[in-house]
Design a protein around this motif. Structure first.
Motif, PDB file in Angstrom:
ATOM      1  N   THR A 122       0.714  -1.297  -0.162  1.00 29.86           N
ATOM      2  CA  THR A 122      -0.024   0.073  -0.011  1.00 29.86           C
ATOM      3  C   THR A 122       0.701   1.200   0.053  1.00 29.86           C
ATOM      4  O   THR A 122       0.390   2.521  -0.464  1.00 29.86           O
ATOM      5  CB  THR A 122      -1.014   0.015   1.401  1.00 29.86           C
ATOM      6  N   THR A 123       1.942   1.257   0.539  1.00 31.06           N
ATOM      7  CA  THR A 123       2.831   2.540   0.514  1.00 31.06           C
ATOM      8  C   THR A 123       4.256   2.090   0.115  1.00 31.06           C
ATOM      9  O   THR A 123       4.782   0.825   0.848  1.00 31.06           O
ATOM     10  CB  THR A 123       2.934   3.024   1.942  1.00 31.06           C
ATOM     11  N   ALA A 124       5.176   2.966  -0.744  1.00 31.45           N
ATOM     12  CA  ALA A 124       6.390   2.699  -1.007  1.00 31.45           C
ATOM     13  C   ALA A 124       7.230   2.676   0.267  1.00 31.45           C
ATOM     14  O   ALA A 124       8.123   1.839   0.491  1.00 31.45           O
ATOM     15  CB  ALA A 124       6.959   3.884  -2.060  1.00 31.45           C
ATOM     16  N   ILE A 125       7.167   3.722   1.325  1.00 29.93           N
ATOM     17  CA  ILE A 125       8.048   3.661   2.236  1.00 29.93           C
ATOM     18  C   ILE A 125       7.734   2.586   3.135  1.00 29.93           C
ATOM     19  O   ILE A 125       8.610   1.957   3.659  1.00 29.93           O
ATOM     20  CB  ILE A 125       7.709   5.153   3.311  1.00 29.93           C
ATOM     21  N   GLY A 126       6.546   2.104   3.474  1.00 29.30           N
ATOM     22  CA  GLY A 126       6.365   1.054   4.085  1.00 29.30           C
ATOM     23  C   GLY A 126       6.840  -0.377   3.560  1.00 29.30           C
ATOM     24  O   GLY A 126       7.424  -1.114   4.113  1.00 29.30           O
ATOM     25  N   PHE A 127       6.898  -0.581   2.130  1.00 31.42           N
ATOM     26  CA  PHE A 127       7.202  -1.721   1.546  1.00 31.42           C
ATOM     27  C   PHE A 127       8.656  -1.821   1.638  1.00 31.42           C
ATOM     28  O   PHE A 127       9.256  -2.879   1.874  1.00 31.42           O
ATOM     29  CB  PHE A 127       6.749  -1.738  -0.117  1.00 31.42           C
ATOM     30  N   ARG A 128       9.414  -0.710   1.259  1.00 31.81           N
ATOM     31  CA  ARG A 128      10.802  -0.641   1.420  1.00 31.81           C
ATOM     32  C   ARG A 128      11.255  -1.068   2.852  1.00 31.81           C
ATOM     33  O   ARG A 128      12.193  -1.772   3.059  1.00 31.81           O
ATOM     34  CB  ARG A 128      11.465   0.874   1.002  1.00 31.81           C
ATOM     35  N   GLY A 129      10.606  -0.324   3.823  1.00 35.23           N
ATOM     36  CA  GLY A 129      10.773  -0.597   5.160  1.00 35.23           C
ATOM     37  C   GLY A 129      10.767  -2.090   5.691  1.00 35.23           C
ATOM     38  O   GLY A 129      11.561  -2.452   6.387  1.00 35.23           O
ATOM     39  N   TRP A 130       9.798  -2.552   5.170  1.00 34.37           N
ATOM     40  CA  TRP A 130       9.355  -4.021   5.352  1.00 34.37           C
ATOM     41  C   TRP A 130      10.607  -5.014   4.812  1.00 34.37           C
ATOM     42  O   TRP A 130      11.218  -5.720   5.783  1.00 34.37           O
ATOM     43  CB  TRP A 130       8.094  -4.401   4.736  1.00 34.37           C
ATOM     44  N   ILE A 131      11.117  -4.679   3.832  1.00 29.23           N
ATOM     45  CA  ILE A 131      12.092  -5.576   2.956  1.00 29.23           C
ATOM     46  C   ILE A 131      13.608  -5.353   3.971  1.00 29.23           C
ATOM     47  O   ILE A 131      14.087  -6.199   4.203  1.00 29.23           O
ATOM     48  CB  ILE A 131      12.238  -5.215   1.574  1.00 29.23           C
ATOM     49  N   GLU A 132      13.721  -3.902   4.051  1.00 24.41           N
ATOM     50  CA  GLU A 132      14.965  -3.715   4.941  1.00 24.41           C
ATOM     51  C   GLU A 132      14.881  -4.265   6.352  1.00 24.41           C
ATOM     52  O   GLU A 132      15.871  -4.800   6.763  1.00 24.41           O
ATOM     53  CB  GLU A 132      15.225  -2.141   4.902  1.00 24.41           C
ATOM     54  N   ALA A 133      13.767  -4.270   7.098  1.00 24.52           N
ATOM     55  CA  ALA A 133      13.762  -4.782   8.296  1.00 24.52           C
ATOM     56  C   ALA A 133      14.015  -6.392   8.407  1.00 24.52           C
ATOM     57  O   ALA A 133      14.578  -6.965   9.035  1.00 24.52           O
ATOM     58  CB  ALA A 133      12.208  -4.325   9.034  1.00 24.52           C
ATOM     59  N   ALA A 134      13.480  -6.769   7.399  1.00 25.69           N
ATOM     60  CA  ALA A 134      13.423  -8.391   7.124  1.00 25.69           C
ATOM     61  C   ALA A 134      14.887  -8.904   6.880  1.00 25.69           C
ATOM     62  O   ALA A 134      15.349  -9.663   7.424  1.00 25.69           O
ATOM     63  CB  ALA A 134      12.779  -8.889   5.963  1.00 25.69           C
ATOM     64  N   GLU A 135      15.591  -8.044   6.070  1.00 21.41           N
ATOM     65  CA  GLU A 135      17.081  -8.236   5.933  1.00 21.41           C
ATOM     66  C   GLU A 135      17.811  -8.240   6.918  1.00 21.41           C
ATOM     67  O   GLU A 135      18.841  -8.982   7.508  1.00 21.41           O
ATOM     68  CB  GLU A 135      17.595  -7.147   4.865  1.00 21.41           C
ATOM     69  N   GLY A 136      17.136  -7.171   7.969  1.00 21.24           N
ATOM     70  CA  GLY A 136      18.022  -6.920   9.286  1.00 21.24           C
ATOM     71  C   GLY A 136      17.989  -8.033  10.131  1.00 21.24           C
ATOM     72  O   GLY A 136      18.725  -8.242  10.933  1.00 21.24           O
ATOM     73  N   TRP A 137      16.869  -8.821  10.084  1.00 21.69           N
ATOM     74  CA  TRP A 137      16.481  -9.962  10.710  1.00 21.69           C
ATOM     75  C   TRP A 137      17.065 -11.051  10.355  1.00 21.69           C
ATOM     76  O   TRP A 137      16.857 -12.283  11.000  1.00 21.69           O
ATOM     77  CB  TRP A 137      15.123 -10.090  10.963  1.00 21.69           C
TER      78      TRP A 137
END
Length: 378
Positions: free
Chosen positions: A71-86
């Motif tokens: 639904t949002t670009a910043i949210g989608f990017r943040g989701w991928i980045e957070a998953a990478e961090g985990w």
């Protein structure tokens, strides 16, 4: 000085409740001449610290959905980045490559492609209603749909999917919480109650809920609602953001495109359009929130002077008594001398003393020009 020099929002004060992208919105407003009161109504829980997102990510990796709605670009990017961090980045991307991936609008589509993925479909309208229509037309019975949440309620969306037989998994890409320091928000609230704000902007529904909740905590919710209904313009970035305010019977205004730029353009039309413009002593006088345009020249006026001028402008050409003017002065007490002092400062600020006439033993009035009659030849 004309509008091109001082800006279409000069003389107006706008409240900003945003936390995310607040600097961008404030810069846009100030560039157009507005004074800004910033009171963040929310704070955002960092993605990497959000256990709810981690749990949702693990669930999606372990049990892949049929559809993912971004639904949002910043949210989608943040989701991928957070998953990478985990340490789950590759696993999440592998799942997203194999599902029907819907992207709401061009910005989200850009974020999807930047992650090395390809969207299955994206609406041209950027409307969640269009996304819902497509899903329901495809049929959702027995399908598992992951929905990227973005801090705002999606009224009817989840309910419609569930009623159609789908299982909906929420992905909370960021979470809103009350601000740790409520001082700035309280100052914004006080300014709204005092009517020293001409408008308040909202860029998320939780921000509107938070402002109303803070007013409730301080025992002034009814007063805030009254101010927003009648005196302070409530401007929202979109219809979803407006829902908590509309539930209080507050009229809201939204731009056609749900972006910060169009929101500011809307303010540039609405606020000057609500100004009182009067022909006074041969001059064009436009009364704004904390300033006056006299023949296009911007004249900042102190709060006490604006209180007096506002009352005079509501009764143009009529004599307003010192007693009535005294009641309009904030914290003036009972000494009518305060009216004379504030009036002298107002005349100085306007730069044209003859705009306001003294009527001996009665009070003051605006020197309103007599209406001119148009003559027609027979």
């Amino acid at each position: 000085m004309d509008e091109q020099e001082h800006g279409p929002l000069a003389g107006f004060t706008v409240g900003v409740t945003a936390a995310r992208r607040a600097d961008e919105l404030i810069a846009l407003l100030r560039r157009r001449g507005a004074a800004v009161v910033h009171g963040p109504a929310l704070r955002i829980v960092p993605l990497a610290d959000d256990t709810e997102l981690l749990a949702a990510t693990k669930e999606i990796i372990g049990n892949a959905p049929d559809v993912v709605v971004a639904t949002t670009a910043i949210g989608f990017r943040g989701w991928i980045e957070a998953a990478e961090g985990w340490g789950h980045g590759e696993e999440l991307l592998a799942v997203l490559r194999d599902v029907e991936l819907l992207a709401r609008g061009p910005k989200v589509k850009g974020a999807v492609r930047a992650a090395g993925l390809t969207e299955s479909w994206s609406p041209t309208s950027e409307s969640m209603a269009e996304v819902l229509d497509r899903l329901l037309a495809e049929g959702v019975t027995g399908r598992r749909i992951a929905l990227q949440l973005h801090g705002e309620p999606l009224p009817g969306f989840v309910e419609a999917l569930t009623a159609g037989g789908a299982e909906v998994v929420g992905v909370p890409v960021y979470r809103w919480m009350a601000p740790e320091d409520t001082g700035p928000l309280d100052r914004l609230l006080d300014a709204a109650l005092a009517r020293t704000l001409d408008a308040v902007t909202f860029t998320s529904a939780p921000a509107a809920v938070s402002l109303l909740s803070r007013a409730q905590e301080k025992g002034v919710r009814e007063e805030l609602v009254e101010a927003l209904r009648h005196d302070v313009l409530a401007v929202c970035v979109g219809p979803v953001t407006a829902l908590p305010l509309q539930a209080e019977a507050i009229d809201t205004y939204q731009p056609e495109r749900f972006r910060l730029g169009p929101l500011v353009q809307l303010l540039c039309r609405e606020l000057p359009g609500r100004s009182r413009v009067l022909p006074v002593a041969g001059h064009r006088v436009e009364v704004r929130g904390h300033a006056v345009l006299v023949d296009g020249a911007l004249r900042p006026v102190p709060p006490a002077g604006m209180a007096l001028l506002g009352l005079l402008a509501r009764r143009p050409g009529w004599v307003v008594s010192r007693a009535d003017l005294l009641r309009a002065l904030p914290g003036a007490g009972r000494d009518e001398h305060a009216v004379e002092t504030a009036m002298a400062r107002l005349r100085t600020a306007l730069g044209t003393p003859k705009l306001i006439q003294t009527v001996v033993k009665r009070g003051y009035r605006l020197a309103l020009d007599a209406p001119t009659e148009t003559k027609y030849d027979d």
